[in-house]
Design a protein around this motif. Structure first.
Motif, PDB file in Angstrom:
ATOM      1  N   ALA A 117       0.820  -1.206   0.000  1.00  0.00           N
ATOM      2  CA  ALA A 117       0.000   0.000   0.000  1.00  0.00           C
ATOM      3  C   ALA A 117       0.860   1.264   0.000  1.00  0.00           C
ATOM      4  O   ALA A 117       0.559   2.243  -0.695  1.00  0.00           O
ATOM      5  CB  ALA A 117      -0.932  -0.003   1.216  1.00  0.00           C
ATOM      6  N   LEU A 118       1.953   1.232   0.758  1.00  0.00           N
ATOM      7  CA  LEU A 118       2.845   2.404   0.807  1.00  0.00           C
ATOM      8  C   LEU A 118       3.430   2.701  -0.571  1.00  0.00           C
ATOM      9  O   LEU A 118       3.346   3.830  -1.072  1.00  0.00           O
ATOM     10  CB  LEU A 118       3.981   2.154   1.801  1.00  0.00           C
ATOM     11  N   TYR A 119       4.029   1.692  -1.175  1.00  0.00           N
ATOM     12  CA  TYR A 119       4.734   1.930  -2.434  1.00  0.00           C
ATOM     13  C   TYR A 119       3.803   1.926  -3.637  1.00  0.00           C
ATOM     14  O   TYR A 119       4.234   2.219  -4.756  1.00  0.00           O
ATOM     15  CB  TYR A 119       5.868   0.921  -2.595  1.00  0.00           C
ATOM     16  N   ALA A 174       1.464   4.133  -3.609  1.00  0.00           N
ATOM     17  CA  ALA A 174       1.109   5.555  -3.658  1.00  0.00           C
ATOM     18  C   ALA A 174       2.161   6.351  -2.896  1.00  0.00           C
ATOM     19  O   ALA A 174       1.881   6.965  -1.865  1.00  0.00           O
ATOM     20  CB  ALA A 174      -0.276   5.781  -3.065  1.00  0.00           C
ATOM     21  N   THR A 175       3.392   6.344  -3.393  1.00  0.00           N
ATOM     22  CA  THR A 175       4.501   6.997  -2.688  1.00  0.00           C
ATOM     23  C   THR A 175       4.337   8.510  -2.594  1.00  0.00           C
ATOM     24  O   THR A 175       4.879   9.136  -1.689  1.00  0.00           O
ATOM     25  CB  THR A 175       5.837   6.686  -3.378  1.00  0.00           C
ATOM     26  N   GLY A 176       3.584   9.094  -3.536  1.00  0.00           N
ATOM     27  CA  GLY A 176       3.409  10.539  -3.505  1.00  0.00           C
ATOM     28  C   GLY A 176       2.660  11.031  -2.289  1.00  0.00           C
ATOM     29  O   GLY A 176       2.735  12.221  -1.948  1.00  0.00           O
ATOM     30  N   ARG A 177       1.960  10.145  -1.589  1.00  0.00           N
ATOM     31  CA  ARG A 177       1.192  10.556  -0.418  1.00  0.00           C
ATOM     32  C   ARG A 177       2.076  10.791   0.799  1.00  0.00           C
ATOM     33  O   ARG A 177       1.654  11.458   1.752  1.00  0.00           O
ATOM     34  CB  ARG A 177       0.128   9.510  -0.086  1.00  0.00           C
ATOM     35  N   TRP A 178       3.287  10.231   0.804  1.00  0.00           N
ATOM     36  CA  TRP A 178       4.121  10.347   1.992  1.00  0.00           C
ATOM     37  C   TRP A 178       5.579  10.684   1.678  1.00  0.00           C
ATOM     38  O   TRP A 178       6.404  10.749   2.604  1.00  0.00           O
ATOM     39  CB  TRP A 178       4.080   9.035   2.785  1.00  0.00           C
ATOM     40  N   SER A 179       5.897  10.932   0.437  1.00  0.00           N
ATOM     41  CA  SER A 179       7.293  11.157   0.066  1.00  0.00           C
ATOM     42  C   SER A 179       7.855  12.475   0.582  1.00  0.00           C
ATOM     43  O   SER A 179       9.058  12.684   0.541  1.00  0.00           O
ATOM     44  CB  SER A 179       7.439  11.115  -1.466  1.00  0.00           C
ATOM     45  N   SER A 180       6.994  13.356   1.084  1.00  0.00           N
ATOM     46  CA  SER A 180       7.478  14.670   1.514  1.00  0.00           C
ATOM     47  C   SER A 180       8.115  14.668   2.895  1.00  0.00           C
ATOM     48  O   SER A 180       8.775  15.649   3.257  1.00  0.00           O
ATOM     49  CB  SER A 180       6.330  15.691   1.488  1.00  0.00           C
ATOM     50  N   GLY A 181       7.937  13.620   3.697  1.00  0.00           N
ATOM     51  CA  GLY A 181       8.577  13.681   5.002  1.00  0.00           C
ATOM     52  C   GLY A 181       8.176  12.582   5.957  1.00  0.00           C
ATOM     53  O   GLY A 181       7.428  11.660   5.638  1.00  0.00           O
ATOM     54  N   TRP A 182       8.686  12.700   7.172  1.00  0.00           N
ATOM     55  CA  TRP A 182       8.532  11.670   8.195  1.00  0.00           C
ATOM     56  C   TRP A 182       7.099  11.584   8.711  1.00  0.00           C
ATOM     57  O   TRP A 182       6.548  10.487   8.834  1.00  0.00           O
ATOM     58  CB  TRP A 182       9.496  11.951   9.349  1.00  0.00           C
ATOM     59  N   MET A 183       6.485  12.719   9.045  1.00  0.00           N
ATOM     60  CA  MET A 183       5.120  12.654   9.552  1.00  0.00           C
ATOM     61  C   MET A 183       4.136  12.186   8.495  1.00  0.00           C
ATOM     62  O   MET A 183       3.237  11.382   8.814  1.00  0.00           O
ATOM     63  CB  MET A 183       4.703  14.006  10.124  1.00  0.00           C
ATOM     64  N   PRO A 184       4.223  12.646   7.242  1.00  0.00           N
ATOM     65  CA  PRO A 184       3.337  12.061   6.230  1.00  0.00           C
ATOM     66  C   PRO A 184       3.475  10.544   6.130  1.00  0.00           C
ATOM     67  O   PRO A 184       2.480   9.849   5.920  1.00  0.00           O
ATOM     68  CB  PRO A 184       3.788  12.762   4.942  1.00  0.00           C
ATOM     69  N   LEU A 185       4.697  10.022   6.295  1.00  0.00           N
ATOM     70  CA  LEU A 185       4.889   8.575   6.272  1.00  0.00           C
ATOM     71  C   LEU A 185       4.171   7.912   7.443  1.00  0.00           C
ATOM     72  O   LEU A 185       3.426   6.934   7.264  1.00  0.00           O
ATOM     73  CB  LEU A 185       6.383   8.246   6.318  1.00  0.00           C
ATOM     74  N   ALA A 186       4.390   8.419   8.656  1.00  0.00           N
ATOM     75  CA  ALA A 186       3.758   7.828   9.831  1.00  0.00           C
ATOM     76  C   ALA A 186       2.242   7.872   9.725  1.00  0.00           C
ATOM     77  O   ALA A 186       1.544   6.915  10.094  1.00  0.00           O
ATOM     78  CB  ALA A 186       4.224   8.553  11.097  1.00  0.00           C
ATOM     79  N   MET A 187       1.715   8.973   9.192  1.00  0.00           N
ATOM     80  CA  MET A 187       0.266   9.113   9.077  1.00  0.00           C
ATOM     81  C   MET A 187      -0.299   8.239   7.963  1.00  0.00           C
ATOM     82  O   MET A 187      -1.414   7.712   8.078  1.00  0.00           O
ATOM     83  CB  MET A 187      -0.087  10.581   8.868  1.00  0.00           C
ATOM     84  N   ALA A 188       0.455   8.042   6.894  1.00  0.00           N
ATOM     85  CA  ALA A 188      -0.013   7.168   5.817  1.00  0.00           C
ATOM     86  C   ALA A 188      -0.135   5.728   6.317  1.00  0.00           C
ATOM     87  O   ALA A 188      -1.114   5.031   6.012  1.00  0.00           O
ATOM     88  CB  ALA A 188       0.943   7.234   4.629  1.00  0.00           C
ATOM     89  N   GLU A 235      -3.149   5.401   8.370  1.00  0.00           N
ATOM     90  CA  GLU A 235      -4.360   5.372   7.556  1.00  0.00           C
ATOM     91  C   GLU A 235      -4.598   3.969   6.985  1.00  0.00           C
ATOM     92  O   GLU A 235      -5.746   3.531   6.839  1.00  0.00           O
ATOM     93  CB  GLU A 235      -4.264   6.395   6.427  1.00  0.00           C
ATOM     94  N   TYR A 236      -3.512   3.269   6.682  1.00  0.00           N
ATOM     95  CA  TYR A 236      -3.656   1.914   6.138  1.00  0.00           C
ATOM     96  C   TYR A 236      -4.091   0.897   7.199  1.00  0.00           C
ATOM     97  O   TYR A 236      -4.332  -0.268   6.876  1.00  0.00           O
ATOM     98  CB  TYR A 236      -2.355   1.465   5.482  1.00  0.00           C
ATOM     99  N   LEU A 237      -4.226   1.345   8.449  1.00  0.00           N
ATOM    100  CA  LEU A 237      -4.817   0.482   9.457  1.00  0.00           C
ATOM    101  C   LEU A 237      -6.272   0.152   9.122  1.00  0.00           C
ATOM    102  O   LEU A 237      -6.843  -0.776   9.710  1.00  0.00           O
ATOM    103  CB  LEU A 237      -4.741   1.136  10.841  1.00  0.00           C
ATOM    104  N   LEU A 238      -6.856   0.899   8.213  1.00  0.00           N
ATOM    105  CA  LEU A 238      -8.184   0.536   7.717  1.00  0.00           C
ATOM    106  C   LEU A 238      -8.184  -0.901   7.197  1.00  0.00           C
ATOM    107  O   LEU A 238      -9.191  -1.616   7.294  1.00  0.00           O
ATOM    108  CB  LEU A 238      -8.609   1.499   6.606  1.00  0.00           C
ATOM    109  N   LEU A 239      -7.046  -1.352   6.660  1.00  0.00           N
ATOM    110  CA  LEU A 239      -6.896  -2.732   6.198  1.00  0.00           C
ATOM    111  C   LEU A 239      -6.191  -3.609   7.228  1.00  0.00           C
ATOM    112  O   LEU A 239      -6.565  -4.770   7.427  1.00  0.00           O
ATOM    113  CB  LEU A 239      -6.101  -2.761   4.888  1.00  0.00           C
ATOM    114  N   LEU A 240      -5.173  -3.059   7.879  1.00  0.00           N
ATOM    115  CA  LEU A 240      -4.335  -3.874   8.765  1.00  0.00           C
ATOM    116  C   LEU A 240      -5.021  -4.201  10.078  1.00  0.00           C
ATOM    117  O   LEU A 240      -4.804  -5.285  10.640  1.00  0.00           O
ATOM    118  CB  LEU A 240      -3.008  -3.150   9.022  1.00  0.00           C
ATOM    119  N   TRP A 241      -5.834  -3.295  10.593  1.00  0.00           N
ATOM    120  CA  TRP A 241      -6.499  -3.538  11.874  1.00  0.00           C
ATOM    121  C   TRP A 241      -7.487  -4.697  11.768  1.00  0.00           C
ATOM    122  O   TRP A 241      -7.457  -5.623  12.594  1.00  0.00           O
ATOM    123  CB  TRP A 241      -7.193  -2.252  12.342  1.00  0.00           C
ATOM    124  N   PRO A 242      -8.383  -4.726  10.777  1.00  0.00           N
ATOM    125  CA  PRO A 242      -9.261  -5.897  10.635  1.00  0.00           C
ATOM    126  C   PRO A 242      -8.486  -7.185  10.373  1.00  0.00           C
ATOM    127  O   PRO A 242      -8.916  -8.266  10.800  1.00  0.00           O
ATOM    128  CB  PRO A 242     -10.147  -5.525   9.433  1.00  0.00           C
TER     129      PRO A 242
END
Length: 444
Positions: free
Chosen positions: A27-29, A31-45, A48-55
């Motif tokens: 999921a990360l790679y 859509a790399t443009g969603r978090w490529s700008s920095g550390w916090m965007p990465l952590a938050m992305a 957000e993918y816990l929508l899949l990982l949590w279930p």
């Protein structure tokens, strides 16, 4: 430790961890443009993918929880003298360790992609957001273990997976924002602006609710009768009550808090000055020559701007600001590799408004007049911005046609008079005055 090792090899823990890593990294790679700008965007992305990982963790725990029933050894184990809780702890430990490590591996895979470009690292916030994300996976797995042991049907795990997705998704959109922030592991992780973070008070409230959920799952898993299972609800009720009590109610804090350090401007040491936000500091060197080229074009105007700043103003969050005459503000975009995106747009965005930023409260903008004046300064015929400005996917063809007509009228004037007309357009924009009749041939 030997029993824990056996659980790691034989239980569903390693399978759940592997699935978490594969889905998370994919999921990360994807859509790399969603978090490529920095550390916090990465952590938050990743959050957000816990929508899949949590279930997924919830279902994995439920599958593991029915193991004794599946092997038909539950009655046998109840006859042993070994305490039930002691027998269950290695299973709980195996699920917790593997899922936490899997979450960190997904984070590490993302760090590899930004380690050479991202410069602003808010250590505390990054660690807290990542830690709460890992805790939420453990809570889901332990809750699944408890439910799976209590309801050891074959359908329990897939049903919980579907229910988990619906629970996370619907609680994010149906509950009040402050309540969702205290209960939902993905709330606040969608990026609305470049300087967004997750407030540590919100993370603290979520950590309380996830810890309470984990304790409830643990008690359900080790419970030996209906009284113990009923008592397992108590930590959940207490934890949710505490989380709701401490979560902030301020909408700006809950939904789109700002990291003020990430928003600070970092500037060149020499002039003309070019500044970007700290989170985008890695593109300053690439932006500087492009920005200075735009300032050179604007220098034909009297009292022209002498600096280019990244536009860090957020229209929905900040107060209205007056236009600046000393500095041009432009957006800075980051590509999927963490570098400057759409460099061809920089010159156009500096010159197209004659150095005057667009403000929502000013209604006297005229794109036709501004484009004609800007391209006169550039010394070339006006062209459509479609394909240059990335957000612009459609433009009325008449806009550029009319701008070409006005531009031709400017070229027919003596240079001094044409410059005076263009200067008058810029001054009117600064005053938010009507510019429609300034250029020759424009509507009066």
């Amino acid at each position: 430790m030997s029993i824990l090792g056996i659980e790691l090899r034989r239980s569903a823990a390693l399978g759940a961890a592997l699935a978490t890593v594969v889905i998370g990294v994919g999921a990360l790679y994807g859509a790399t443009g969603r978090w490529s700008s920095g550390w916090m965007p990465l952590a938050m992305a990743i959050r957000e993918y816990l929508l899949l990982l949590w279930p997924l963790a919830l279902a994995a725990g439920a599958w593991q929880g029915r193991r004794e029933h599946r092997a038909k050894v539950g009655e046998l184990f109840t006859t042993t003298a070994r305490p039930r809780a002691q027998r269950m702890l290695p299973v709980l430990g195996a699920m917790a360790i593997t899922l936490a490590v899997a979450y960190l591996l997904v984070t590490g895979a993302g760090i590899i992609g930004i380690i050479t470009t991202a410069q602003h690292l808010p250590v505390l916030n990054f660690a807290v957001v990542t830690g709460v994300g890992a805790l939420s996976l453990i809570a889901a797995a332990w809750l699944g273990l408890g439910i799976g042991r209590m309801l050891p049907a074959l359908v329990t795990a897939p049903a919980l997976a579907v229910a988990g997705v619906l629970l996370v998704f619907l609680s994010a959109i149906r509950l009040d924002d402050w309540l969702a922030a205290a209960l939902n592991p993905v709330h606040g992780s969608s990026m609305f602006h470049a300087y967004q973070t997750i407030d540590n008070r919100v993370s603290g409230a979520l950590a309380i609710s996830m810890a309470a959920l984990a304790v409830t799952g643990l008690l359900l898993f080790v419970a030996g009768g209906w009284r113990a299972r009923t008592a397992a609800v108590v930590p959940l009720v207490l934890g949710l009550t505490a989380a709701i009590a401490v979560v902030p109610r301020d909408e700006d804090v809950v939904n789109w808090p700002v990291d003020p350090v990430a928003r600070e401007l970092v500037c060149t040491d020499d002039t003309p000055t070019v500044c970007v936000s700290r989170i985008h500091a890695n593109v300053l060197d690439a932006l500087t020559p492009l920005a200075r080229e735009g300032l050179t074009v604007l220098a034909k105007l009297p009292n022209a701007p002498t600096a280019v700043h990244e536009d860090t103003h957020m229209y929905m969050l900040d107060e209205v600001r007056p236009p600046r005459s000393d500095a041009v503000t432009i957006p800075v975009r980051i590509d999927e590799r963490g570098k400057l995106a759409h460099p061809d747009a920089v010159l156009i965005e500096i010159v197209k408004g004659l150095g005057v930023s667009y403000e929502l409260q000013c209604q006297n903008r005229d794109e036709v007049v501004e484009r004609a004046a800007a391209y006169w300064l550039l010394g070339r015929e006006p062209q459509s911005d479609v394909g240059v400005i990335p957000e612009l996917i459609f433009e009325d063809p008449e806009i550029n046609t009319e701008a070409v007509t006005l531009w031709q009228g400017l070229r027919e004037l003596p240079d001094d008079e044409a410059l005076a007309r263009v200067t008058a357009v810029r001054d009117a924009l600064l005053d938010c005055a009507d510019i429609s009749g300034i250029l020759p041939g424009s509507a009066r």
